[in-house]
Design an enzyme around this catalytic site. Sequence first.
Site, short mmCIF file in Angstrom:
data_model
loop_
_atom_site.label_atom_id
_atom_site.label_comp_id
_atom_site.label_asym_id
_atom_site.label_seq_id
_atom_site.Cartn_x
_atom_site.Cartn_y
_atom_site.Cartn_z
N SER A 50 0.85 -1.20 0.00
CA SER A 50 0.00 0.00 0.00
C SER A 50 0.88 1.25 0.00
O SER A 50 2.10 1.16 0.20
CB SER A 50 -0.87 0.00 1.26
N ASP A 82 -1.34 -1.83 -3.95
CA ASP A 82 -2.70 -1.90 -3.38
C ASP A 82 -3.26 -0.48 -3.25
O ASP A 82 -2.61 0.41 -2.68
CB ASP A 82 -2.58 -2.56 -2.00
N HIS A 83 -4.44 -0.25 -3.78
CA HIS A 83 -5.14 1.05 -3.64
C HIS A 83 -4.32 2.26 -4.11
O HIS A 83 -4.16 3.24 -3.35
CB HIS A 83 -5.60 1.28 -2.19
N GLU A 134 -11.43 -0.47 -9.68
CA GLU A 134 -12.48 -0.72 -8.66
C GLU A 134 -13.74 0.07 -8.97
O GLU A 134 -13.69 1.26 -9.30
CB GLU A 134 -11.98 -0.35 -7.25
N HIS A 180 -12.90 -2.93 4.90
CA HIS A 180 -11.52 -3.00 5.39
C HIS A 180 -11.47 -2.97 6.92
O HIS A 180 -12.34 -2.38 7.55
CB HIS A 180 -10.71 -1.83 4.83
N GLY A 181 -10.42 -3.58 7.47
CA GLY A 181 -10.20 -3.50 8.91
C GLY A 181 -10.75 -4.71 9.66
O GLY A 181 -11.21 -5.69 9.06
N GLY A 214 -11.05 -6.39 1.52
CA GLY A 214 -11.66 -6.46 2.85
C GLY A 214 -12.08 -7.88 3.22
O GLY A 214 -13.13 -8.10 3.80
N ILE A 257 -5.98 -9.87 1.80
CA ILE A 257 -5.90 -10.13 3.24
C ILE A 257 -4.77 -9.30 3.86
O ILE A 257 -3.61 -9.44 3.47
CB ILE A 257 -5.65 -11.64 3.49
P1 13P Z 1 -8.70 -6.60 5.28
O1 13P Z 1 -8.68 -5.38 6.12
O2 13P Z 1 -10.01 -7.32 5.40
O3 13P Z 1 -7.55 -7.51 5.52
O4 13P Z 1 -8.61 -6.13 3.74
C1 13P Z 1 -7.38 -5.92 3.13
C2 13P Z 1 -7.50 -5.30 1.79
O5 13P Z 1 -8.55 -5.25 1.16
C3 13P Z 1 -6.28 -4.72 1.21
O6 13P Z 1 -6.53 -4.07 0.01
O1 G3H Z 2 -6.78 -1.88 2.16
C1 G3H Z 2 -5.95 -1.50 2.97
C2 G3H Z 2 -4.86 -2.38 3.44
O2 G3H Z 2 -5.25 -3.05 4.62
C3 G3H Z 2 -3.59 -1.60 3.61
O3 G3H Z 2 -3.62 -0.87 4.80
O4 G3H Z 2 -3.01 1.37 3.92
O5 G3H Z 2 -2.81 0.83 6.39
O6 G3H Z 2 -1.22 -0.17 4.74
P1 G3H Z 2 -2.60 0.38 4.98
ZN ZN Z 3 -8.43 -3.12 -0.11
#
Ligand code: 13P
Ligand code: G3H
Ligand code: ZN
Length: 311
Positions: A50, A82-83, A134, A180-181, A214, A257
Amino acid sequence: MPIVTTTEMFEKAYKGGYAIGAFNVNNMEIVQGITEAAAEVNSPLILQVSAGARKYAKHVYLTKLVEAAVADTGLPIALHLDHGADFEICKSCVDGGFTSVMIDGSSRSFEDNIAVTHQVVEYAHDHGVVVEGELGRLEGVEDDVVVSAEDSSYTRPEDVQEFVERTGVDSLAIAIGTSHGAYKFKPGTKPQLRFDILEEVARRLPGFPIVLHGASSVIPKYVDIINANGGKLVDAIGVPEDMLRKAASMAVCKINIDSDLRLAMTAGIRQHFNEHPEHFDPRQYLTVGRDYIRELVKDKIVNVLGSDGKA
Ligand code: 13P
Ligand code: G3H
Ligand code: ZN
């Protein structure tokens, strides 16, 4: 073997009715715990980074750790952003050795999401990198952004064909009720996902890989260990594993995950300190954190994702 893209992984996963785990990595012990588990059961992997991880560990450390994981195991491993919030971070990861990037335009208007996603696709594809887009918005916390339940929204299946055609994305993350979370569902309620939306999306995009964000299950064992060793996690509820198995048997090829890794590592470290308050060598407690991650990821691969033996 070099770091690979997800193209072949997703083709096989779609046909085989299983999913590839996309695990968030932030340091060496997390990379090692995940890849050692995958090596034990011969599974392909996606290691994802991320913006927060890049800020914490630096881009170059994370890419080198993932290269080391490939050299150590010989597994097919993709390195994914990621994101990604905008074109610049996606470009920086394409230029910096990633094989896959996510452009998350889900908080933008439909037209703006298409425009930025298309821009990333053009650049990434020119460099042999694949792109995840997305549509729909997940509730929860990513980096410093908190999306409230009111601002979250399910993916509209009637939008997906146009989005994929106009952007050229290689995979699509959709919102069907995960978040998420560690706090995903209200205590006392039955967790539910909109499998009807997933089914309709798959009908409109035959053979196209879908991504589930998530997707941590917030496994009670780790929550209990944390709380038994001085932690305070109340009402942490995740996605039931049978729902993830069902999604993997459908069009979902990538399951994200992160929270479960955080919980497993924290459980190991908290337990270790409780049992050995005299310890102060990071190798002692980080070994336990890494062991807990290995155990968790092996269980996910074999009992939830079904990607064991598919490397
Ligand atoms: P979780 O918070 O459910 O592990 O999701 C992680 C996620 O979607 C990272 O992009
Ligand atoms: O989707 C989010 C992931 O759990 C990454 O979390 O941005 O705190 O590293 P982070
Ligand atoms: Zn995510």
